[in-house]
Design a protein around this motif. Structure first.
Motif, PDB file in Angstrom:
ATOM      1  N   MET A   1       0.852  -1.191   0.000  1.00 34.98           N
ATOM      2  CA  MET A   1       0.000   0.000   0.000  1.00 34.98           C
ATOM      3  C   MET A   1       0.884   1.236   0.000  1.00 34.98           C
ATOM      4  SD  MET A   1      -2.888   1.145   2.788  1.00 34.98           S
ATOM      5  CE  MET A   1      -4.040  -0.099   2.218  1.00 34.98           C
ATOM      6  N   SER A   2       0.528   2.216  -0.833  1.00 36.70           N
ATOM      7  CA  SER A   2       1.322   3.425  -0.915  1.00 36.70           C
ATOM      8  C   SER A   2       1.204   4.245   0.369  1.00 36.70           C
ATOM      9  CB  SER A   2       0.866   4.284  -2.104  1.00 36.70           C
ATOM     10  OG  SER A   2      -0.404   4.839  -1.858  1.00 36.70           O
ATOM     11  N   HIS A   3       2.194   5.155   0.570  1.00 35.33           N
ATOM     12  CA  HIS A   3       2.178   6.007   1.761  1.00 35.33           C
ATOM     13  C   HIS A   3       0.911   6.843   1.800  1.00 35.33           C
ATOM     14  CE1 HIS A   3       3.053   9.846   3.850  1.00 35.33           C
ATOM     15  NE2 HIS A   3       3.618   9.062   4.734  1.00 35.33           N
ATOM     16  N   ASP A   4       0.517   7.420   0.644  1.00 35.99           N
ATOM     17  CA  ASP A   4      -0.668   8.280   0.605  1.00 35.99           C
ATOM     18  C   ASP A   4      -1.926   7.503   0.973  1.00 35.99           C
ATOM     19  OD1 ASP A   4       0.889  10.394  -0.104  1.00 35.99           O
ATOM     20  OD2 ASP A   4       0.484  10.236  -2.250  1.00 35.99           O
ATOM     21  N   LYS A   5      -2.074   6.290   0.436  1.00 33.50           N
ATOM     22  CA  LYS A   5      -3.251   5.487   0.749  1.00 33.50           C
ATOM     23  C   LYS A   5      -3.247   5.068   2.216  1.00 33.50           C
ATOM     24  CE  LYS A   5      -4.342   3.536  -3.791  1.00 33.50           C
ATOM     25  NZ  LYS A   5      -4.497   2.273  -4.569  1.00 33.50           N
ATOM     26  N   ALA A   6      -2.070   4.751   2.739  1.00 33.12           N
ATOM     27  CA  ALA A   6      -1.974   4.343   4.140  1.00 33.12           C
ATOM     28  C   ALA A   6      -2.412   5.464   5.069  1.00 33.12           C
ATOM     29  CB  ALA A   6      -0.535   3.922   4.463  1.00 33.12           C
ATOM     30  N   ILE A   7      -2.060   6.705   4.704  1.00 38.30           N
ATOM     31  CA  ILE A   7      -2.447   7.846   5.536  1.00 38.30           C
ATOM     32  C   ILE A   7      -3.916   8.180   5.360  1.00 38.30           C
ATOM     33  CG2 ILE A   7      -2.060  10.312   5.905  1.00 38.30           C
ATOM     34  CD1 ILE A   7       0.175   8.523   6.943  1.00 38.30           C
ATOM     35  N   ASN A   9      -6.547   6.179   4.638  1.00 37.98           N
ATOM     36  CA  ASN A   9      -7.604   5.264   5.061  1.00 37.98           C
ATOM     37  C   ASN A   9      -8.169   5.684   6.412  1.00 37.98           C
ATOM     38  OD1 ASN A   9      -6.493   3.642   7.410  1.00 37.98           O
ATOM     39  ND2 ASN A   9      -4.861   3.301   5.919  1.00 37.98           N
ATOM     40  N   GLU A  10      -9.395   5.224   6.690  1.00 36.16           N
ATOM     41  CA  GLU A  10     -10.127   5.673   7.869  1.00 36.16           C
ATOM     42  C   GLU A  10      -9.695   4.976   9.152  1.00 36.16           C
ATOM     43  OE1 GLU A  10     -14.233   5.226   6.983  1.00 36.16           O
ATOM     44  OE2 GLU A  10     -14.245   6.729   5.394  1.00 36.16           O
ATOM     45  N   SER A  11      -8.918   3.912   9.060  1.00 35.73           N
ATOM     46  CA  SER A  11      -8.488   3.184  10.246  1.00 35.73           C
ATOM     47  C   SER A  11      -7.516   4.021  11.080  1.00 35.73           C
ATOM     48  CB  SER A  11      -7.814   1.873   9.832  1.00 35.73           C
ATOM     49  OG  SER A  11      -7.230   1.240  10.956  1.00 35.73           O
ATOM     50  N   GLU A  12      -7.527   3.771  12.387  1.00 37.11           N
ATOM     51  CA  GLU A  12      -6.545   4.420  13.260  1.00 37.11           C
ATOM     52  C   GLU A  12      -5.143   3.877  12.997  1.00 37.11           C
ATOM     53  OE1 GLU A  12      -7.741   4.999  17.490  1.00 37.11           O
ATOM     54  OE2 GLU A  12      -9.396   3.700  16.925  1.00 37.11           O
ATOM     55  N   LEU A  13      -5.060   2.678  12.439  1.00 31.09           N
ATOM     56  CA  LEU A  13      -3.781   2.017  12.215  1.00 31.09           C
ATOM     57  C   LEU A  13      -3.385   2.086  10.748  1.00 31.09           C
ATOM     58  CD1 LEU A  13      -4.559  -1.220  14.262  1.00 31.09           C
ATOM     59  CD2 LEU A  13      -3.444   0.863  15.074  1.00 31.09           C
ATOM     60  N   VAL A  14      -2.094   1.949  10.506  1.00 37.00           N
ATOM     61  CA  VAL A  14      -1.626   1.833   9.126  1.00 37.00           C
ATOM     62  C   VAL A  14      -2.009   0.443   8.615  1.00 37.00           C
ATOM     63  CG1 VAL A  14       0.403   1.725   7.632  1.00 37.00           C
ATOM     64  CG2 VAL A  14       0.268   3.452   9.424  1.00 37.00           C
ATOM     65  N   GLN A  15      -2.637   0.402   7.455  1.00 36.61           N
ATOM     66  CA  GLN A  15      -3.089  -0.860   6.878  1.00 36.61           C
ATOM     67  C   GLN A  15      -2.006  -1.421   5.965  1.00 36.61           C
ATOM     68  OE1 GLN A  15      -6.801   0.418   5.061  1.00 36.61           O
ATOM     69  NE2 GLN A  15      -7.954  -0.269   6.845  1.00 36.61           N
ATOM     70  N   LEU A  16      -1.690  -2.696   6.163  1.00 40.55           N
ATOM     71  CA  LEU A  16      -0.623  -3.350   5.419  1.00 40.55           C
ATOM     72  C   LEU A  16      -1.100  -4.692   4.878  1.00 40.55           C
ATOM     73  CD1 LEU A  16       2.241  -2.771   8.018  1.00 40.55           C
ATOM     74  CD2 LEU A  16       1.868  -1.464   5.922  1.00 40.55           C
ATOM     75  N   THR A  17      -0.588  -5.077   3.713  1.00 38.40           N
ATOM     76  CA  THR A  17      -0.830  -6.417   3.184  1.00 38.40           C
ATOM     77  C   THR A  17       0.141  -7.376   3.866  1.00 38.40           C
ATOM     78  OG1 THR A  17       0.788  -6.198   1.401  1.00 38.40           O
ATOM     79  CG2 THR A  17      -1.456  -5.410   0.958  1.00 38.40           C
ATOM     80  N   VAL A  35       3.977  -7.171  19.556  1.00 36.32           N
ATOM     81  CA  VAL A  35       3.230  -6.722  18.381  1.00 36.32           C
ATOM     82  C   VAL A  35       1.789  -7.227  18.453  1.00 36.32           C
ATOM     83  CG1 VAL A  35       3.004  -6.966  15.870  1.00 36.32           C
ATOM     84  CG2 VAL A  35       5.251  -6.603  16.882  1.00 36.32           C
ATOM     85  N   GLY A  36       0.848  -6.385  17.993  1.00 36.87           N
ATOM     86  CA  GLY A  36      -0.540  -6.796  17.841  1.00 36.87           C
ATOM     87  C   GLY A  36      -0.998  -6.537  16.421  1.00 36.87           C
ATOM     88  N   VAL A  37      -1.760  -7.469  15.852  1.00 36.99           N
ATOM     89  CA  VAL A  37      -2.252  -7.332  14.476  1.00 36.99           C
ATOM     90  C   VAL A  37      -3.751  -7.594  14.454  1.00 36.99           C
ATOM     91  CG1 VAL A  37      -2.156  -8.226  12.123  1.00 36.99           C
ATOM     92  CG2 VAL A  37      -0.054  -8.024  13.467  1.00 36.99           C
ATOM     93  N   GLU A  38      -4.505  -6.630  13.948  1.00 34.60           N
ATOM     94  CA  GLU A  38      -5.939  -6.806  13.778  1.00 34.60           C
ATOM     95  C   GLU A  38      -6.275  -6.818  12.289  1.00 34.60           C
ATOM     96  OE1 GLU A  38      -7.900  -4.902  17.780  1.00 34.60           O
ATOM     97  OE2 GLU A  38      -7.706  -3.600  16.038  1.00 34.60           O
ATOM     98  N   GLY A  39      -7.409  -7.396  11.953  1.00 31.37           N
ATOM     99  CA  GLY A  39      -7.826  -7.419  10.559  1.00 31.37           C
ATOM    100  C   GLY A  39      -9.023  -8.320  10.368  1.00 31.37           C
ATOM    101  N   MET A 166       1.152  -1.692  16.972  1.00 35.52           N
ATOM    102  CA  MET A 166      -0.105  -2.157  16.400  1.00 35.52           C
ATOM    103  C   MET A 166      -0.140  -1.947  14.883  1.00 35.52           C
ATOM    104  SD  MET A 166      -1.994  -3.535  18.683  1.00 35.52           S
ATOM    105  CE  MET A 166      -3.346  -3.707  17.512  1.00 35.52           C
ATOM    106  N   TYR A 167      -0.695  -2.947  14.171  1.00 33.50           N
ATOM    107  CA  TYR A 167      -0.851  -2.888  12.723  1.00 33.50           C
ATOM    108  C   TYR A 167      -2.199  -3.491  12.342  1.00 33.50           C
ATOM    109  CZ  TYR A 167       4.197  -2.423  13.223  1.00 33.50           C
ATOM    110  OH  TYR A 167       5.436  -2.016  13.617  1.00 33.50           O
ATOM    111  N   GLU A 168      -2.668  -3.121  11.159  1.00 32.22           N
ATOM    112  CA  GLU A 168      -3.905  -3.695  10.630  1.00 32.22           C
ATOM    113  C   GLU A 168      -3.604  -4.396   9.314  1.00 32.22           C
ATOM    114  OE1 GLU A 168      -8.379  -2.327   9.151  1.00 32.22           O
ATOM    115  OE2 GLU A 168      -7.271  -1.115  10.614  1.00 32.22           O
ATOM    116  N   LEU A 169      -3.981  -5.667   9.228  1.00 30.85           N
ATOM    117  CA  LEU A 169      -3.756  -6.455   8.021  1.00 30.85           C
ATOM    118  C   LEU A 169      -4.969  -6.339   7.106  1.00 30.85           C
ATOM    119  CD1 LEU A 169      -1.480  -8.388   7.048  1.00 30.85           C
ATOM    120  CD2 LEU A 169      -2.933 -10.270   7.781  1.00 30.85           C
ATOM    121  N   VAL A 170      -4.726  -6.113   5.812  1.00 30.76           N
ATOM    122  CA  VAL A 170      -5.814  -5.987   4.851  1.00 30.76           C
ATOM    123  C   VAL A 170      -5.590  -6.940   3.687  1.00 30.76           C
ATOM    124  CG1 VAL A 170      -6.371  -3.588   5.412  1.00 30.76           C
ATOM    125  CG2 VAL A 170      -4.609  -4.068   3.704  1.00 30.76           C
TER     126      VAL A 170
END
Length: 342
Positions: A1-7, A9-17, A35-39, A166-170
């Protein structure tokens, strides 16, 4: 995910594949940082933790499903010492006998009872349960669904969030395709279909009973690899009736269809099918690929389609990515298809 899209998105966390998250987790594992990962369900959270732990040389010895645990499993269960009846022996003393750093992976933490989450919080911050410390360098991590997924997750106490990175997996079609290509038992036509559909093949709606997750697509691809005549109902039960219908149609017409890469690289020369069903599939593929950067090339190819399919492509593209309306190609076509676009 690009930096612009990561910033953006509506999530409080940065979304990563998964591909983007893996090197971050490997680094955290080597440093022993919690580490914690939600998704959403079925996105590969547990698998990416396993890959990171193995790569860092700290294997997961026993993954804990905290949803199925109670407080005594973490704190220890008392037993009377047979040699000294006046004393008790705690099972926890035997549970952490490893004398080397490993990975303590706690799955489904958001669905765990509150007392179990409290035990997890102590491990995440202090590497201990009561007076029992785990080996120095042990890596603690947890994963779970978000409350918005309606998957039974509870609000995780703030104390746990504050003790972890914390990270969010998408979901990502590209990441899933790379994973499937690395496996020996995946149906190649299913992979090609995912390449055609892109991220629209992974849309998650918590209000629906069935969602096309990476896990369900992998299951379907394995079933079709082992039995190309797998029942439609079985496939629909994994990825929804709509996508199952598209997949089956694609499999029967795949030999007549261009790939997205063919269209983008050679829009004036890529093959154009004649079958109406194939044209519908191609139109959907074009719309799924539409973006500000690809639209000009897609339009060049779409000009070779019958007018009704050109109009369908334009309308579907507008819904998927409104940014295409700022392209020169869209403005030019706006004159031709003005009645359709109103």
């Amino acid at each position: 995910m690009s930096h612009d899209k990561a910033i953006a998105n509506e999530s409080e966390l940065v979304q990563l594949t998964p591909d983007e998250l893996l090197p971050i987790l490997i680094d955290a594992a080597k440093c022993g940082e919690s580490v914690g990962v939600e998704g959403p369900p079925g996105g590969g959270k547990s698998e990416v933790f396993t890959q990171a732990a193995d790569a860092a040389g700290k294997p997961i010895l026993c993954p804990y499903n905290l949803e199925l645990s109670d407080q005594t499993e973490g704190k220890g269960i008392p037993f009377r010492d047979l040699d000294n009846p006046a004393q008790f022996v705690w099972l926890k003393d035997k549970r952490w006998l490893q004398d080397f750093a490993f990975t303590n992976f706690m799955d489904e933490l958001p669905r765990a009872p509150v007392p179990v989450q409290g035990t997890a919080a102590t491990l995440l911050l202090e590497n201990r349960i009561d007076d029992i410390y785990l080996p120095k360098g042990t890596w603690h991590g947890w994963a779970g669904n978000r409350t918005s997924d309606k998957a039974g997750a509870n609000r995780v106490p703030t104390i746990i969030y504050q003790r972890c990175d914390m990270y969010e997996l998408v979901y990502s079609s590209e990441s899933q395709i790379r994973y499937m290509l690395s496996q020996p038992d995946m149906d190649l036509l299913t992979i090609r279909f995912l390449r055609m559909k892109g991220d629209s093949a992974f849309e998650f709606d918590p209000n629906k009973k069935i969602n096309p997750t990476p896990r369900s697509w992998s299951t379907v691809a394995r079933k079709l690899y082992n039995n190309s005549a797998t029942a439609f109902a079985t496939i629909a039960g994994k990825i929804t009736k709509g996508l199952a219908s598209e997949l089956m149609a694609f499999r029967s017409l795949a030999h007549t269809l261009p790939s997205p890469e063919e269209v983008l690289l050679n829009p004036t020369g890529a093959r154009v099918p004649e079958n109406a069903s194939a044209l519908f599939l191609v139109t959907d593929m074009l719309a799924d690929q539409a973006s500000f950067n690809t639209f000009d090339a897609l339009v060049e190819y779409a000009k070779r389609l019958p007018p009704e399919f050109q109009a369908k492509f334009i309308k579907d593209s507008m819904k998927r990515d409104p940014s295409i309306m700022s392209t020169k190609a869209f403005v030019s076509w706006g004159v031709k298809f003005a009645p359709v676009l109103r």
